[in-house]
Design a protein around this motif. Sequence first.
Motif, PDB file in Angstrom:
ATOM      1  N   CYS A  75       0.837  -1.212   0.000  1.00 42.50           N
ATOM      2  CA  CYS A  75       0.000   0.000   0.000  1.00 42.50           C
ATOM      3  C   CYS A  75       0.867   1.256   0.000  1.00 42.50           C
ATOM      4  O   CYS A  75       0.538   2.251  -0.644  1.00 42.50           O
ATOM      5  N   THR A  76       1.979   1.216   0.711  1.00 43.22           N
ATOM      6  CA  THR A  76       2.853   2.385   0.799  1.00 43.22           C
ATOM      7  C   THR A  76       3.543   2.659  -0.534  1.00 43.22           C
ATOM      8  O   THR A  76       3.626   3.805  -0.982  1.00 43.22           O
ATOM      9  N   ARG A  77       4.024   1.612  -1.186  1.00 44.29           N
ATOM     10  CA  ARG A  77       4.840   1.799  -2.381  1.00 44.29           C
ATOM     11  C   ARG A  77       4.036   1.895  -3.672  1.00 44.29           C
ATOM     12  O   ARG A  77       4.498   2.502  -4.635  1.00 44.29           O
ATOM     13  N   PHE A  78       2.856   1.259  -3.727  1.00 40.45           N
ATOM     14  CA  PHE A  78       2.207   1.075  -5.033  1.00 40.45           C
ATOM     15  C   PHE A  78       0.789   1.659  -5.118  1.00 40.45           C
ATOM     16  O   PHE A  78       0.075   1.368  -6.076  1.00 40.45           O
ATOM     17  N   SER A  79       0.394   2.472  -4.134  1.00 40.28           N
ATOM     18  CA  SER A  79      -0.974   3.010  -4.161  1.00 40.28           C
ATOM     19  C   SER A  79      -1.216   3.969  -5.328  1.00 40.28           C
ATOM     20  O   SER A  79      -2.372   4.253  -5.641  1.00 40.28           O
ATOM     21  N   MET A  80      -0.133   4.459  -5.948  1.00 39.92           N
ATOM     22  CA  MET A  80      -0.350   5.340  -7.114  1.00 39.92           C
ATOM     23  C   MET A  80      -0.751   4.541  -8.353  1.00 39.92           C
ATOM     24  O   MET A  80      -1.249   5.104  -9.313  1.00 39.92           O
ATOM     25  N   TYR A  81      -0.540   3.235  -8.328  1.00 41.42           N
ATOM     26  CA  TYR A  81      -0.862   2.407  -9.498  1.00 41.42           C
ATOM     27  C   TYR A  81      -2.208   1.696  -9.379  1.00 41.42           C
ATOM     28  O   TYR A  81      -2.791   1.288 -10.376  1.00 41.42           O
ATOM     29  N   ALA A  82      -2.674   1.488  -8.155  1.00 41.77           N
ATOM     30  CA  ALA A  82      -3.922   0.739  -7.968  1.00 41.77           C
ATOM     31  C   ALA A  82      -4.555   1.155  -6.645  1.00 41.77           C
ATOM     32  O   ALA A  82      -3.858   1.574  -5.719  1.00 41.77           O
ATOM     33  N   LYS A  83      -5.882   1.028  -6.590  1.00 45.03           N
ATOM     34  CA  LYS A  83      -6.588   1.335  -5.338  1.00 45.03           C
ATOM     35  C   LYS A  83      -6.784   0.034  -4.556  1.00 45.03           C
ATOM     36  O   LYS A  83      -7.375  -0.921  -5.055  1.00 45.03           O
ATOM     37  N   PHE A  84      -6.235   0.030  -3.349  1.00 42.08           N
ATOM     38  CA  PHE A  84      -6.300  -1.171  -2.515  1.00 42.08           C
ATOM     39  C   PHE A  84      -7.355  -1.022  -1.423  1.00 42.08           C
ATOM     40  O   PHE A  84      -7.593   0.082  -0.923  1.00 42.08           O
TER      41      PHE A  84
END
Length: 223
Positions: free
Chosen positions: A53-62
């Motif tokens: 969630c910290t590293r990849f939230s700009m690519y997908a909504k978790f």
Amino acid sequence: MTHKIIHLNTDILKKNEIIAAENRALFGKYRILAVNLLSSPGAGKTSLVVQTCTRFSMYAKFSITVGDLQTEFDAKRIAETGVPVVQINTGTACHLDANMIQQSLKELPLNATDILFIENVGNLVCPATFDLGEHRKVVILSVAEGEEKPLKYPPIFQGAHCVCINKVDLLPYVDFDVQQCRDNLSRICPQAEIIECSCKTGEGLKQWHDWLTRQWTTTINVV
Ligand code: MG
Ligand code: ZN
């Protein structure tokens, strides 16, 4: 007596399957990839969720559903990343079932979710039996455990689409034979992608994210 118990279990599992199918339909409707995270206690499920969630939230909504027998520690850690999270306290049950997931989905923003992580209760046995309606199962195995785990708990590994060998930063300090572990995994679950990673150093997390993205594309975004 034994006969009765078997019938009861079949009944529970049948009910579970019906609700799992409803969950699956809901995931389809909202175009959500649901990923069931499984491991022993302390292997790093929550850390993997937090790092993702910290590293990849700009690519997908978790969104996250997290199960534990008691306490809200894990949900609080995850909530700090700003991602929607629901904690399920199972009380005495050592696994999540489809009904618990269905309840948690009422609390999550399904319209604004691409990937749902279901952090199961830390247990390598009965979570293997309960379909939650998820698309993918990921087993996390830390190098602080043993490379023989896949041989000891075959059902949970046999169902895995991906196995994360976590805490590889600890390899210099533990007797964990990565090649032996890979050999065991290729015997028990040859279908699974194997990712060596560390939620502490970030090693392997890009590969993990690439795998997740591929699962979303092939499952949800099929043309
Ligand atoms: Mg946890
Ligand atoms: Zn259980």
